[in-house]
Design a protein around this motif. Structure first.
Motif, PDB file in Angstrom:
ATOM      1  N   LEU A 140       7.444  12.203  -8.688  1.00 31.59           N
ATOM      2  CA  LEU A 140       7.293  10.817  -8.246  1.00 31.59           C
ATOM      3  C   LEU A 140       7.453   9.784  -9.350  1.00 31.59           C
ATOM      4  N   ASN A 142      -1.534  13.629  -8.926  1.00 28.66           N
ATOM      5  CA  ASN A 142      -0.943  14.925  -8.541  1.00 28.66           C
ATOM      6  C   ASN A 142      -1.881  16.062  -8.911  1.00 28.66           C
ATOM      7  N   LEU A 181       8.881   6.022  -8.794  1.00 27.79           N
ATOM      8  CA  LEU A 181       7.983   4.858  -8.758  1.00 27.79           C
ATOM      9  C   LEU A 181       8.477   3.768  -9.692  1.00 27.79           C
ATOM     10  N   VAL A 195      -5.307   8.120   4.223  1.00 30.90           N
ATOM     11  CA  VAL A 195      -4.577   8.642   3.066  1.00 30.90           C
ATOM     12  C   VAL A 195      -4.189  10.106   3.245  1.00 30.90           C
ATOM     13  N   TYR A 233      -3.605  20.600  -1.989  1.00 32.36           N
ATOM     14  CA  TYR A 233      -2.847  21.119  -0.847  1.00 32.36           C
ATOM     15  C   TYR A 233      -2.310  22.528  -1.098  1.00 32.36           C
ATOM     16  N   LEU A 277      -0.267   4.318  -3.846  1.00 30.76           N
ATOM     17  CA  LEU A 277       0.194   5.368  -4.769  1.00 30.76           C
ATOM     18  C   LEU A 277      -0.359   6.726  -4.346  1.00 30.76           C
ATOM     19  N   LEU A 278      -1.636   6.766  -4.015  1.00 31.47           N
ATOM     20  CA  LEU A 278      -2.241   8.037  -3.605  1.00 31.47           C
ATOM     21  C   LEU A 278      -1.578   8.574  -2.338  1.00 31.47           C
ATOM     22  N   LYS A 279      -1.281   7.682  -1.405  1.00 32.02           N
ATOM     23  CA  LYS A 279      -0.620   8.095  -0.169  1.00 32.02           C
ATOM     24  C   LYS A 279       0.730   8.752  -0.487  1.00 32.02           C
ATOM     25  N   ARG A 280       1.460   8.161  -1.432  1.00 31.82           N
ATOM     26  CA  ARG A 280       2.767   8.742  -1.799  1.00 31.82           C
ATOM     27  C   ARG A 280       2.580  10.099  -2.454  1.00 31.82           C
ATOM     28  N   VAL A 288       0.123  12.154  -1.939  1.00 26.39           N
ATOM     29  CA  VAL A 288      -0.285  13.102  -0.893  1.00 26.39           C
ATOM     30  C   VAL A 288       0.917  13.545  -0.061  1.00 26.39           C
ATOM     31  N   THR A 304       4.030  13.573  -0.932  1.00 26.25           N
ATOM     32  CA  THR A 304       4.885  14.428  -1.771  1.00 26.25           C
ATOM     33  C   THR A 304       4.289  15.830  -1.892  1.00 26.25           C
ATOM     34  N   ALA A 305       2.979  15.882  -2.063  1.00 25.67           N
ATOM     35  CA  ALA A 305       2.307  17.180  -2.209  1.00 25.67           C
ATOM     36  C   ALA A 305       2.430  18.004  -0.932  1.00 25.67           C
ATOM     37  N   LYS A 306       2.252  17.351   0.207  1.00 19.19           N
ATOM     38  CA  LYS A 306       2.375  18.085   1.476  1.00 19.19           C
ATOM     39  C   LYS A 306       3.764  18.700   1.599  1.00 19.19           C
ATOM     40  N   ILE A 363      -5.599  15.338  -6.899  1.00 20.26           N
ATOM     41  CA  ILE A 363      -5.630  15.371  -5.432  1.00 20.26           C
ATOM     42  C   ILE A 363      -4.462  16.182  -4.859  1.00 20.26           C
ATOM     43  N   GLY A 364      -3.251  15.914  -5.335  1.00 19.09           N
ATOM     44  CA  GLY A 364      -2.074  16.573  -4.765  1.00 19.09           C
ATOM     45  C   GLY A 364      -2.186  18.082  -4.798  1.00 19.09           C
ATOM     46  N   ILE A 384       0.716  22.201  -9.410  1.00 17.95           N
ATOM     47  CA  ILE A 384       0.622  20.726  -9.454  1.00 17.95           C
ATOM     48  C   ILE A 384       1.974  20.135  -9.078  1.00 17.95           C
ATOM     49  N   PRO A 385       2.017  19.426  -7.955  1.00 18.72           N
ATOM     50  CA  PRO A 385       3.304  18.850  -7.558  1.00 18.72           C
ATOM     51  C   PRO A 385       3.705  17.691  -8.469  1.00 18.72           C
ATOM     52  N   ILE A 402      -3.477  -0.037   3.788  1.00 23.63           N
ATOM     53  CA  ILE A 402      -3.776   1.371   4.035  1.00 23.63           C
ATOM     54  C   ILE A 402      -5.287   1.540   3.972  1.00 23.63           C
TER      55      ILE A 402
END
Lengths: 119, 292
Positions: free
Chosen positions: B222, A57, B226, B291, A64, A88-91, A93, A95-97, A60-61, B218-219, B286
């Motif tokens: 999750l 998060n 998870l 991504v 955005y 995990l990264l896809k999730r 990303v 979530t961040a979007k 990378i997250g 920072i979002p 993936i």
């Protein structure tokens, strides 16, 4: 991405375990600085052996918030990630979007799911 | 004159946590007191519950009370000495011959890397820990890090984070617990959405994944989702106690309840079925290019 800057996450964090949000922040700051300079960025997770959503998060997250989805898609690439880490990264990303599209969405979701209890 | 309290059996279940929150309530107003906890009735103590118990005792000490644990049954004294819990209360640690404990330890919120080393040392690299598939071990380890990160990010604790684990070989169960003395999930949700939810529903909300108490750049939102996804697949259990709320996911079923008294923070416990042979195969591959 021949002119890309490669960021070795292991080198930035100094550990195989990328679990702390503060460490993610360091990775984020390098990626963001390179993007602001108009560079393409390759983020390599080679030798990384543990990730958390908190780290991703922050690393990378959070991008955005400052950069558009199109810009990130065009200029950032990840490498050397295992499949479950990519998932995990896809999730993170996705979530961040959603979060940056409408930060209040999460509050609305809570109200929608649960309603107020006035406990 | 000492404040005398008593403790009964402590198992990692609703009743065990109820016992601890009642203990917390009885000592809530103690300041500069001698608190004596009579443990004669505690004929069993699940070692992983030391995280929550230790957090409470630390809080008593923070309020300048002196804590004494009295009449600890021999078996319990052995267990709590093996995992170094009683070292904080004057007992000598004893060797963990069977290697079934993950020692009790307190961390500061800035200790995430130190915590990671502790998990590597005490869990991942120890031969006594059951042979889990590499993927299950990775998921378990990451789950523990998620719990710790969750406490670091959300709890606002100033008194630290407490953790402890125990392997139960006969049950193929590995239990790990993390407790904090922070604002609690209901308090966090109230801060974020401005409304008071029933504590057990606030926890459900936090696990839901569509909601985060994070704000700023920072979002989040999750980590607990998870964990619950993983625990459902593993057929283990996932228990959260926060304030007066109790939330449990066990064998795919959720149970919520409300305690009479509040835990002054949050406890997150995961119970991993170590005999799990689920491959955790991914539904679809993936590509890194997909991504973003």
């Amino acid at each position: 991405m021949s002119d890309a800057l490669t960021i070795q996450v292991y080198e930035v964090v100094g550990s195989v375990l990328c679990v702390a949000s503060d460490d993610g922040q360091k990775v984020h700051d390098r990626i963001a600085a390179a993007l602001r300079e108009g560079r393409n960025v390759v983020v390599s997770f080679r030798n990384v052996n543990g990730l958390t959503s908190a780290f991703l998060n922050a690393a990378i997250g959070q991008l955005y918030d400052s950069f558009s989805e199109g810009e990130i898609r065009a200029k950032v690439r990840v490498e050397d990630m295992e499949q479950d880490d990519l998932v995990l990264l896809k999730r993170v990303v996705e979530t961040a979007k959603a979060y940056f599209k409408d930060p209040e969405r999460f509050s609305d979701a809570a109200r929608e799911v649960l309603g107020d209890d006035d406990a | 004159m000492a404040v005398k309290l008593a403790l009964q059996q402590i198992r990692h279940c609703r009743a065990g946590f109820a016992e601890l929150v009642d203990l917390a309530a009885q000592a809530e107003r103690c300041f500069l007191e001698q608190i004596e906890i009579d443990m004669a009735g505690a004929s069993w103590f699940d070692a992983d519950m030391c995280a929550a118990f230790g957090a409470l005792l630390y809080r008593f000490g923070h309020n300048l009370n002196t804590v004494r644990l009295l009449n600890i049954p021999n078996l319990v004294e052995q267990i709590l000495s093996k995992n170094a819990f009683l070292s904080s209360y004057g007992r000598k640690p004893i060797p963990d011959t069977w290697g079934t404990t993950i020692p009790y330890q307190r961390f500061e919120t800035k200790d995430e890397r130190y915590f990671a080393s502790y998990i590597e040392r005490e869990l991942v690299q120890r031969p006594e820990i059951p042979a889990m598939s590499p993927r299950l071990l990775k998921k378990f380890r990451e789950s523990i890090f998620e719990i710790f990160s969750n406490a670091v990010i959300h709890s606002e604790t100033e008194l630290g984070i407490f953790s402890c684990g125990q392997f139960y070989p006969k049950k193929n169960l590995l239990v790990f617990s993390v407790a904090d003395l922070g604002i609690g999930i209901p308090g966090n949700v109230k801060k974020k959405i401005g409304s008071q939810l029933l504590p057990e529903r606030a926890i459900a909300c936090a696990v839901d994944g569509r909601f985060t108490t994070k704000s700023g750049p920072i979002p989040g939102g999750l980590g607990l989702k998870l964990l619950s996804d993983f625990i459902r697949l593993n057929k283990g259990a996932f228990v959260i106690v926060s304030d007066k709320g109790y939330w449990e996911l066990r064998r795919g079923q959720t149970l919520t309840d409300k305690f009479r008294n509040a835990f002054p923070g949050t406890v997150v416990t995961i119970e991993i079925n170590t005999a799990d042979t689920h491959s955790y195969a991914l539904r679809s591959e993936i590509s890194p290019s997909e991504v973003f």
